[in-house]
Write a protein that holds these residues in place. Sequence first.
Motif, mmCIF file in Angstrom:
data_model
loop_
_atom_site.group_PDB
_atom_site.id
_atom_site.type_symbol
_atom_site.label_atom_id
_atom_site.label_comp_id
_atom_site.label_asym_id
_atom_site.label_seq_id
_atom_site.Cartn_x
_atom_site.Cartn_y
_atom_site.Cartn_z
ATOM 1 N N LEU A 1 1.017 -1.165 0.013
ATOM 2 C CA LEU A 1 0.128 0.093 -0.003
ATOM 3 C C LEU A 1 0.846 1.225 0.196
ATOM 4 C CD1 LEU A 1 -2.723 -1.076 2.644
ATOM 5 C CD2 LEU A 1 -3.236 -0.207 0.277
ATOM 6 N N GLN A 2 1.912 1.415 0.880
ATOM 7 C CA GLN A 2 2.660 2.248 1.087
ATOM 8 C C GLN A 2 3.757 2.458 -0.382
ATOM 9 O OE1 GLN A 2 4.791 1.685 4.774
ATOM 10 N NE2 GLN A 2 3.557 2.897 5.645
ATOM 11 N N ASN A 3 4.054 1.427 -1.092
ATOM 12 C CA ASN A 3 4.702 1.531 -2.298
ATOM 13 C C ASN A 3 3.766 2.343 -3.256
ATOM 14 O OD1 ASN A 3 6.969 0.665 -0.967
ATOM 15 N ND2 ASN A 3 6.663 -1.561 -1.686
ATOM 16 N N ALA A 4 2.557 1.878 -3.189
ATOM 17 C CA ALA A 4 1.593 2.291 -4.256
ATOM 18 C C ALA A 4 1.145 3.692 -4.031
ATOM 19 C CB ALA A 4 0.290 1.323 -4.333
ATOM 20 N N GLY A 5 1.542 4.461 -2.940
ATOM 21 C CA GLY A 5 1.128 5.739 -2.634
ATOM 22 C C GLY A 5 0.185 5.824 -1.590
ATOM 23 N N PHE A 6 -0.536 5.056 -1.032
ATOM 24 C CA PHE A 6 -1.541 5.050 0.119
ATOM 25 C C PHE A 6 -0.899 5.490 1.303
ATOM 26 C CE2 PHE A 6 -3.508 2.304 -3.004
ATOM 27 C CZ PHE A 6 -4.615 3.094 -3.229
ATOM 28 N N ILE B 1 4.909 -6.044 18.003
ATOM 29 C CA ILE B 1 5.007 -4.517 17.783
ATOM 30 C C ILE B 1 6.443 -4.105 17.077
ATOM 31 C CG2 ILE B 1 6.341 -3.893 19.821
ATOM 32 C CD1 ILE B 1 3.521 -1.732 17.884
ATOM 33 N N GLU B 2 7.258 -4.778 16.977
ATOM 34 C CA GLU B 2 8.446 -4.692 16.255
ATOM 35 C C GLU B 2 8.142 -4.791 14.783
ATOM 36 O OE1 GLU B 2 9.493 -6.281 20.218
ATOM 37 O OE2 GLU B 2 8.267 -7.251 18.682
ATOM 38 N N VAL B 3 7.133 -5.348 14.210
ATOM 39 C CA VAL B 3 6.852 -5.271 13.043
ATOM 40 C C VAL B 3 6.876 -3.950 12.397
ATOM 41 C CG1 VAL B 3 5.151 -6.353 11.156
ATOM 42 C CG2 VAL B 3 6.088 -7.732 13.031
ATOM 43 N N LEU B 4 6.232 -3.131 13.079
ATOM 44 C CA LEU B 4 5.854 -1.627 12.834
ATOM 45 C C LEU B 4 7.384 -1.234 12.347
ATOM 46 C CD1 LEU B 4 3.670 0.354 12.826
ATOM 47 C CD2 LEU B 4 4.418 1.221 14.978
ATOM 48 N N ASN B 5 8.335 -1.278 13.200
ATOM 49 C CA ASN B 5 9.751 -0.886 12.788
ATOM 50 C C ASN B 5 10.246 -1.175 11.543
ATOM 51 O OD1 ASN B 5 9.679 0.922 15.074
ATOM 52 N ND2 ASN B 5 10.505 -0.531 16.429
ATOM 53 N N GLN B 6 9.907 -2.672 11.195
ATOM 54 C CA GLN B 6 10.370 -3.368 10.032
ATOM 55 C C GLN B 6 9.832 -3.013 8.719
ATOM 56 O OE1 GLN B 6 12.910 -4.339 11.669
ATOM 57 N NE2 GLN B 6 13.244 -6.382 10.696
ATOM 58 N N ILE B 7 8.450 -2.622 9.067
ATOM 59 C CA ILE B 7 7.679 -1.905 7.905
ATOM 60 C C ILE B 7 8.525 -0.746 7.582
ATOM 61 C CG2 ILE B 7 5.412 -0.976 7.061
ATOM 62 C CD1 ILE B 7 4.161 -3.213 8.974
ATOM 63 N N THR B 8 8.532 0.072 8.555
ATOM 64 C CA THR B 8 9.242 1.362 8.371
ATOM 65 C C THR B 8 10.579 1.329 7.627
ATOM 66 O OG1 THR B 8 8.026 2.301 10.464
ATOM 67 C CG2 THR B 8 9.617 3.539 9.511
ATOM 68 N N SER B 9 11.367 0.495 8.077
ATOM 69 C CA SER B 9 12.650 0.458 7.354
ATOM 70 C C SER B 9 12.616 0.064 6.194
ATOM 71 C CB SER B 9 13.671 -0.481 8.411
ATOM 72 O OG SER B 9 13.054 -1.936 8.199
ATOM 73 N N ILE B 10 11.493 -0.813 5.738
ATOM 74 C CA ILE B 10 11.324 -1.079 4.240
ATOM 75 C C ILE B 10 10.948 -0.108 3.305
ATOM 76 C CG2 ILE B 10 10.179 -2.522 2.603
ATOM 77 C CD1 ILE B 10 9.874 -4.811 4.823
ATOM 78 N N THR B 11 10.036 0.648 3.824
ATOM 79 C CA THR B 11 9.459 1.632 2.945
ATOM 80 C C THR B 11 9.849 3.180 3.301
ATOM 81 O OG1 THR B 11 7.469 2.202 4.679
ATOM 82 C CG2 THR B 11 7.222 0.342 2.951
ATOM 83 N N ILE C 1 8.470 5.007 5.601
ATOM 84 C CA ILE C 1 7.499 5.638 5.994
ATOM 85 C C ILE C 1 6.665 4.892 7.349
ATOM 86 C CG2 ILE C 1 5.270 6.539 5.543
ATOM 87 C CD1 ILE C 1 6.072 6.008 2.578
ATOM 88 N N GLN C 2 6.622 5.420 8.436
ATOM 89 C CA GLN C 2 5.884 4.873 9.597
ATOM 90 C C GLN C 2 4.535 4.767 9.412
ATOM 91 O OE1 GLN C 2 7.699 4.633 13.080
ATOM 92 N NE2 GLN C 2 5.916 3.844 14.181
#
Length: 335
Positions: free
Chosen positions: A21-26, A39-49, A51-52
């Motif tokens: 979703l973030q990659n697609a601009g949402f 909860i650590e997954v939130l930081n992992q998502i942020t480190s990939i994209t 964007i938190q």
Amino acid sequence: MKKILVTGGLGFIGSHTVVELQNAGFEVVIIDNLSNSKIEVLNQITSITGIQPDFYQLDLRIKNDVKNFFNNNTVDGIIHFAASKAVGESVEKPLLYYENNITTLVYLLQEMKERKLDNFIFSSSCTVYGQADELPITENAPTKPAESPYGNTKQIGEEIIKDSCNAYELNAIALRYFNPIGAHDSVKIGELPIGVPQNLIPFVTQTAAGIREQLSVFGDDYPTPDGTAVRDYIHVVDLAKAHIAALQRLINKNNKQHFEFFNVGTGKGSSVLEVIKAFETVTGKKLNYKIVDRRAGDITAAYADTTLANKELHWKTEKTLEEALLSAWKWQEKQ
């Protein structure tokens, strides 16, 4: 920029969908109660994209908390993953499954109706077909009496959404998943079951890693080429991208009915023994496995006809079984 609520967004499929979703601009806001995620997954998502996403730790079974969330947030669509999802566990704890999977859905739809919100994507399952009469399974296949309370919650969930769409002119798509496996190429997010895995691939990877002593293969007396159950294993990133395609269909008003449903799989069935052999080939790891009795609620074979999703959603899978298995192993090694 459209803002999308992802319930269960720190789970296996949810986290991969948030990334896409973030990659697609949402813009993304996540609700998760952390009952089967970390909860650590939130930081992992942020480190990939980079964007938190906004995050709310919230239990959707608490109606007032759901209402308060919508009082304080405006969203342009909802992708609803939050649910319990293990077939075996659902047989043992049916009331937990009905509460967790049905009441939460009702509360979300009530808020959508009250606030005139639209664009709802439901995480459904090929279990709604039971043991289909014909393979591959098309969307025209009848839904059958569910083999498990989990499967029943998906059938009931779809019926609730369909009735709500007809009554209130909501627009929704149910994606009927086959068997999601694998991990993100970054190896920063993947499937991380809490406790004993209920699905084949995490059990395979944990056995290969020495966490589990032995892999149980449930039954070798099915009427299949090698006697083991056949499933359609789809890479989780391909599955995540199907949600983006479905969401864009709704946002762009390209849907042909208020409620639609699509099969999301690869179109190819693989037996449990074929998966084990493929895993051993791509990783070079030998698996210690044992044939045991069949498991309650399991069917013989299920794999998708994906023609409708390919045509209507302009989506198709890109990754192979071998790529998915290798990514799952790399993810396991990283743990």
